[in-house]
Design an enzyme around this catalytic site. Structure first.
Site, PDB file in Angstrom:
ATOM      1  N   ALA A  72      58.136  48.488  43.987  1.00 50.29           N
ATOM      2  CA  ALA A  72      58.452  48.931  42.635  1.00 50.29           C
ATOM      3  C   ALA A  72      57.937  50.354  42.457  1.00 50.29           C
ATOM      4  O   ALA A  72      57.095  50.831  43.217  1.00 50.29           O
ATOM      5  CB  ALA A  72      57.824  47.997  41.617  1.00 50.29           C
ATOM      6  N   GLY A 115      58.308  44.673  45.271  1.00 50.70           N
ATOM      7  CA  GLY A 115      59.533  44.365  44.551  1.00 50.70           C
ATOM      8  C   GLY A 115      60.748  44.341  45.452  1.00 50.70           C
ATOM      9  O   GLY A 115      61.714  43.622  45.178  1.00 50.70           O
ATOM     10  N   GLU A 118      60.824  40.951  46.929  1.00 48.96           N
ATOM     11  CA  GLU A 118      61.232  40.020  45.875  1.00 48.96           C
ATOM     12  C   GLU A 118      62.731  40.130  45.602  1.00 48.96           C
ATOM     13  O   GLU A 118      63.410  39.117  45.391  1.00 48.96           O
ATOM     14  CB  GLU A 118      60.432  40.299  44.601  1.00 48.96           C
ATOM     15  N   GLU A 138      50.877  43.845  46.838  1.00 46.94           N
ATOM     16  CA  GLU A 138      50.363  44.145  45.493  1.00 46.94           C
ATOM     17  C   GLU A 138      48.853  43.961  45.374  1.00 46.94           C
ATOM     18  O   GLU A 138      48.192  44.632  44.576  1.00 46.94           O
ATOM     19  CB  GLU A 138      51.070  43.270  44.452  1.00 46.94           C
TER      20      GLU A 138
END
Length: 282
Positions: A72, A115, A118, A138
């Protein structure tokens, strides 16, 4: 493969490498395709258009040779406060991808971290190049996955391995991902092979009856949410319902002809017409 673009976006590219296949390419090369709110808004728009298109039967999402998506956008999140994140339900709309009815294949090359990992897991099938690197790092930033990473990993690779990945932040290879069942297949090392193979699979899927494909996707996803008994009951009811469709009658007719031709080697005129099933999505 250099398919013609069908619409202009800022952070993604859209094209039709096959008439029935929508290809969406993440396009933030300088940021290694880091997922920002603006990119995800465009991705959701493109996915919505493909989902409602009568021509498109399946969708492929990819990035670059270097990165599918390296995470992200940290710049977007570094100063975010709890009150803002909670009141706006930050990144909740990233999961809109999971509401798309048509099959989505992630063609992953290079980094698929945070992300990006994901996003790949939200797709229905993951095809990876040998260079693909997955992970949920993360924890190294003092946080945890926020778009389903802990939940989807645990469901696919099991509690112990998911705990290791989430709590150590270590990355894992395409070979490991395939071994654990996260990745469907690994392609050759040739540049572009992962997209070519993904489009080929998407085209194959798109040639089947749209209603059956939609039902198959829905039922496999339901397996993660329902008990075995409830899932089988739902599967049987949907199976029954497809007998009311024209596609089922078309498919059954063609397959019966092929079966009889194979068994009896008949040359009768009734079996002389060799053609693919002509599914109409009804």
């Amino acid at each position: 493969m250099r398919p013609r673009s069908t619409r202009s976006y800022t952070y993604i590219l859209t094209s039709r490498p096959e008439p029935s296949v929508a290809l969406i390419t993440l396009n933030r090369p300088k940021a290694l395709n880091a997922l920002s709110s603006a990119l995800m808004t465009e991705l959701n728009q493109a996915l919505g258009e493909a989902d409602t298109s009568k021509e498109v039967g399946a969708i492929v999402i990819t990035g670059s040779q270097t990165a599918f998506a390296a995470g992200a956008d940290i710049k977007e999140m570094k100063d975010l406060e709890f009150s803002t994140a909670y009141s706006t339900d930050f990144i909740a709309d990233w999961a809109r991808l999971t509401q798309i009815k048509k099959p989505i294949i992630a063609a992953v090359s290079g980094y698929a971290l945070g992300g990006g990992c994901e996003l790949a897991m939200m797709c229905d099938i993951i095809i990876a190049s040998p260079t693909a690197v997955f992970g949920q790092p993360e924890i190294k930033l003092g946080t945890i996955p926020g778009s389903g990473g802990t939940q989807r990993l645990a469901r696919v690779i099991g509690k112990s391995k998911a705990m290791e990945i989430v709590l150590t932040g270590r990355t894992f290879s395409a070979a490991e991902a395939e071994k654990w069942g996260l990745v469907s297949k690994i392609t050759s090392e040739e540049e572009g092979a992962v997209v070519t193979e993904s489009v080929k699979m998407a085209k194959q899927i798109s040639e089947y009856g749209a209603l059956a494909v939609k039902a198959g996707k829905e039922l496999v996803n339901a397996a993660y949410e329902l008990s075995l008994q409830e899932g089988i009951r739902l599967e049987r009811r949907v199976f029954h319902s497809l007998f009311s469709t024209g596609d089922q009658k078309e498919g059954a007719s063609i397959q019966l002809q092929e079966f009889l031709r194979f068994i009896f080697f008949l040359g009768m005129r009734a079996f002389a017409e060799k053609r693919k099933s002509q599914f109409k999505g009804e």
